[in-house]
Structures are given as C-alpha cells and as structure tokens.
Design a protein around this motif. Structure first.
Motif, PDB file in Angstrom:
ATOM      1  N   LEU A  83      -8.669  20.639  11.358  1.00  0.00           N
ATOM      2  CA  LEU A  83      -9.069  21.571  10.391  1.00  0.00           C
ATOM      3  C   LEU A  83      -7.920  22.456   9.832  1.00  0.00           C
ATOM      4  O   LEU A  83      -7.774  22.544   8.597  1.00  0.00           O
ATOM      5  CB  LEU A  83     -10.145  22.813  11.006  1.00  0.00           C
ATOM      6  CG  LEU A  83     -11.438  22.164  11.107  1.00  0.00           C
ATOM      7  CD1 LEU A  83     -12.291  23.112  12.005  1.00  0.00           C
ATOM      8  CD2 LEU A  83     -12.039  21.680  10.107  1.00  0.00           C
ATOM      9  N   ARG A  84      -6.869  22.641  10.905  1.00  0.00           N
ATOM     10  CA  ARG A  84      -5.669  23.366  10.144  1.00  0.00           C
ATOM     11  C   ARG A  84      -4.934  22.590   9.262  1.00  0.00           C
ATOM     12  O   ARG A  84      -4.338  22.734   8.399  1.00  0.00           O
ATOM     13  CB  ARG A  84      -4.905  23.656  11.401  1.00  0.00           C
ATOM     14  CG  ARG A  84      -5.341  24.647  12.282  1.00  0.00           C
ATOM     15  CD  ARG A  84      -4.495  25.164  13.175  1.00  0.00           C
ATOM     16  NE  ARG A  84      -4.774  26.502  13.950  1.00  0.00           N
ATOM     17  CZ  ARG A  84      -4.655  26.820  15.282  1.00  0.00           C
ATOM     18  NH1 ARG A  84      -3.833  26.066  16.010  1.00  0.00           N
ATOM     19  NH2 ARG A  84      -5.063  27.924  15.599  1.00  0.00           N
ATOM     20  N   GLU A  85      -4.738  21.241   9.525  1.00  0.00           N
ATOM     21  CA  GLU A  85      -4.330  20.149   8.565  1.00  0.00           C
ATOM     22  C   GLU A  85      -4.942  20.042   7.295  1.00  0.00           C
ATOM     23  O   GLU A  85      -4.335  20.198   6.299  1.00  0.00           O
ATOM     24  CB  GLU A  85      -4.166  18.679   9.128  1.00  0.00           C
ATOM     25  CG  GLU A  85      -3.227  18.486  10.460  1.00  0.00           C
ATOM     26  CD  GLU A  85      -3.193  17.078  10.900  1.00  0.00           C
ATOM     27  OE1 GLU A  85      -3.912  16.309  10.451  1.00  0.00           O
ATOM     28  OE2 GLU A  85      -2.428  17.160  11.964  1.00  0.00           O
ATOM     29  N   GLU A  86      -6.297  20.147   7.431  1.00  0.00           N
ATOM     30  CA  GLU A  86      -7.052  20.097   6.033  1.00  0.00           C
ATOM     31  C   GLU A  86      -6.836  21.343   5.337  1.00  0.00           C
ATOM     32  O   GLU A  86      -6.698  21.208   4.160  1.00  0.00           O
ATOM     33  CB  GLU A  86      -8.638  19.891   6.488  1.00  0.00           C
ATOM     34  CG  GLU A  86      -9.410  19.783   5.110  1.00  0.00           C
ATOM     35  CD  GLU A  86     -10.903  19.424   5.422  1.00  0.00           C
ATOM     36  OE1 GLU A  86     -11.870  19.676   4.750  1.00  0.00           O
ATOM     37  OE2 GLU A  86     -11.185  19.077   6.829  1.00  0.00           O
ATOM     38  N   LEU A  87      -6.961  22.527   6.014  1.00  0.00           N
ATOM     39  CA  LEU A  87      -6.612  23.801   5.227  1.00  0.00           C
ATOM     40  C   LEU A  87      -5.006  23.835   4.728  1.00  0.00           C
ATOM     41  O   LEU A  87      -5.055  24.364   3.600  1.00  0.00           O
ATOM     42  CB  LEU A  87      -6.659  24.953   6.246  1.00  0.00           C
ATOM     43  CG  LEU A  87      -6.631  26.527   5.702  1.00  0.00           C
ATOM     44  CD1 LEU A  87      -7.454  26.677   4.497  1.00  0.00           C
ATOM     45  CD2 LEU A  87      -6.601  27.414   6.767  1.00  0.00           C
ATOM     46  N   ALA A  88      -4.235  23.306   5.284  1.00  0.00           N
ATOM     47  CA  ALA A  88      -2.765  23.223   4.961  1.00  0.00           C
ATOM     48  C   ALA A  88      -2.775  22.469   3.531  1.00  0.00           C
ATOM     49  O   ALA A  88      -1.938  22.810   2.554  1.00  0.00           O
ATOM     50  CB  ALA A  88      -1.636  22.683   5.917  1.00  0.00           C
ATOM     51  N   TYR A  89      -3.453  21.141   3.748  1.00  0.00           N
ATOM     52  CA  TYR A  89      -3.448  20.510   2.430  1.00  0.00           C
ATOM     53  C   TYR A  89      -4.261  21.151   1.162  1.00  0.00           C
ATOM     54  O   TYR A  89      -3.670  21.114   0.271  1.00  0.00           O
ATOM     55  CB  TYR A  89      -4.405  19.202   2.701  1.00  0.00           C
ATOM     56  CG  TYR A  89      -4.800  18.198   1.645  1.00  0.00           C
ATOM     57  CD1 TYR A  89      -3.867  17.362   0.930  1.00  0.00           C
ATOM     58  CD2 TYR A  89      -6.203  18.560   0.992  1.00  0.00           C
ATOM     59  CE1 TYR A  89      -4.285  16.806  -0.080  1.00  0.00           C
ATOM     60  CE2 TYR A  89      -6.231  17.653  -0.092  1.00  0.00           C
ATOM     61  CZ  TYR A  89      -5.485  16.787  -0.651  1.00  0.00           C
ATOM     62  OH  TYR A  89      -5.668  16.036  -1.768  1.00  0.00           O
ATOM     63  N   VAL A  90      -5.149  21.722   1.498  1.00  0.00           N
ATOM     64  CA  VAL A  90      -5.996  22.581   0.406  1.00  0.00           C
ATOM     65  C   VAL A  90      -5.148  23.516  -0.211  1.00  0.00           C
ATOM     66  O   VAL A  90      -5.155  23.786  -1.451  1.00  0.00           O
ATOM     67  CB  VAL A  90      -7.443  23.182   0.997  1.00  0.00           C
ATOM     68  CG1 VAL A  90      -8.010  24.228   0.202  1.00  0.00           C
ATOM     69  CG2 VAL A  90      -8.623  22.006   1.218  1.00  0.00           C
ATOM     70  N   GLU A 114      -3.769  23.802  -3.862  1.00  0.00           N
ATOM     71  CA  GLU A 114      -4.133  25.064  -4.761  1.00  0.00           C
ATOM     72  C   GLU A 114      -3.078  25.593  -5.421  1.00  0.00           C
ATOM     73  O   GLU A 114      -3.121  26.010  -6.357  1.00  0.00           O
ATOM     74  CB  GLU A 114      -4.968  26.254  -3.802  1.00  0.00           C
ATOM     75  CG  GLU A 114      -5.075  27.343  -4.448  1.00  0.00           C
ATOM     76  CD  GLU A 114      -5.812  28.444  -3.490  1.00  0.00           C
ATOM     77  OE1 GLU A 114      -6.654  29.216  -3.819  1.00  0.00           O
ATOM     78  OE2 GLU A 114      -5.525  28.306  -2.197  1.00  0.00           O
ATOM     79  N   GLN A 115      -1.926  25.678  -4.550  1.00  0.00           N
ATOM     80  CA  GLN A 115      -0.597  26.007  -5.349  1.00  0.00           C
ATOM     81  C   GLN A 115      -0.258  25.179  -6.682  1.00  0.00           C
ATOM     82  O   GLN A 115       0.262  25.666  -7.335  1.00  0.00           O
ATOM     83  CB  GLN A 115       0.523  25.985  -4.072  1.00  0.00           C
ATOM     84  CG  GLN A 115       0.431  27.013  -3.139  1.00  0.00           C
ATOM     85  CD  GLN A 115       1.622  26.959  -1.932  1.00  0.00           C
ATOM     86  OE1 GLN A 115       2.138  26.089  -1.794  1.00  0.00           O
ATOM     87  NE2 GLN A 115       1.639  27.891  -1.367  1.00  0.00           N
ATOM     88  N   LEU A 116      -0.463  23.992  -6.422  1.00  0.00           N
ATOM     89  CA  LEU A 116       0.013  22.872  -7.257  1.00  0.00           C
ATOM     90  C   LEU A 116      -0.963  23.355  -8.593  1.00  0.00           C
ATOM     91  O   LEU A 116      -0.632  23.344  -9.767  1.00  0.00           O
ATOM     92  CB  LEU A 116      -0.359  21.641  -6.784  1.00  0.00           C
ATOM     93  CG  LEU A 116       0.295  20.295  -7.868  1.00  0.00           C
ATOM     94  CD1 LEU A 116       1.896  20.674  -8.022  1.00  0.00           C
ATOM     95  CD2 LEU A 116       0.011  18.983  -7.273  1.00  0.00           C
TER      96      LEU A 116
END
Length: 105
Positions: free
Chosen positions: A56-63, A67-69
């Motif tokens: 879930l942490r990896e998924e959150l980092a991806y999201v 989002e920044q992009l």
C-alpha cells in the motif's frame, strides 16, 4: 438459493499471484478449505499485514508521483491556454482594425 458468479479471467490472474478476491473466496473449494485450515498464527498475520502495508505504501507513492505529474500538466495547460487567449484577442483586434480601415476607404 443464489450462487456466486463464476470465476472471471481476472480472478484467475489474482489466484496465480496468490491474491484473493470475493469470487475466489466464495468458491466451494475455498469455503471448504477455510473450514479445514487452522487459523493463522499471530506471526503469520503480522507478516501478511506487514507485506500489505508495504504494498500500500508503494501504491501511495505511485499515486503521489502521478498526482504531481498531473499538477505540472495542469499548470502548463493553464499557461498555454492563457497565451492562446491573448493571441486570439490580439488577432481579433487586428482583424477588426483591418476591417475598419477597409470600410473607411
């Protein structure tokens, strides 16, 4: 009595990855196995939850990166739209000026 829907290709892919889904959990084989299997130990539960938290942490980092992009894209589009608006305004004013000159001749 209503029976659960059959497995779909996505459920089979999830099963191959050792994951779970409602459809997989509702199969007769899974329900019967759940009755026979002993409850997982506290250590196994903690390990499973730790893996899930890591995923879930990896998924959150991806999201967050996406989002920044997306924010960058939005800012760029706002700039381009503003410049395009100014160009259109300038074009219309120039066109109106040319039309007025031609009508006064």
């Amino acid at each position: 009595m209503n029976r659960p829907a059959g497995l779909r290709p996505i459920d089979e892919a999830i099963a191959k990855a050792r994951g779970s889904s409602v459809a997989l959990d509702a199969t007769r084989q899974s329900l019967e196995a759940g009755k026979m299997c002993p409850a997982p130990s506290l250590k196994e539960i903690i390990e499973d939850r730790t893996r899930e938290v890591g995923r879930l942490r990896e998924e959150l980092a991806y999201v967050k990166e996406v989002e920044q992009l997306g924010d960058y894209l939005r800012q760029e589009l706002e700039y381009v739209m503003g410049r395009l608006g100014m160009a259109l305004t300038s074009f219309r004013k120039g066109q109106q000026a040319i039309t007025r000159e031609r009508n006064h001749k």
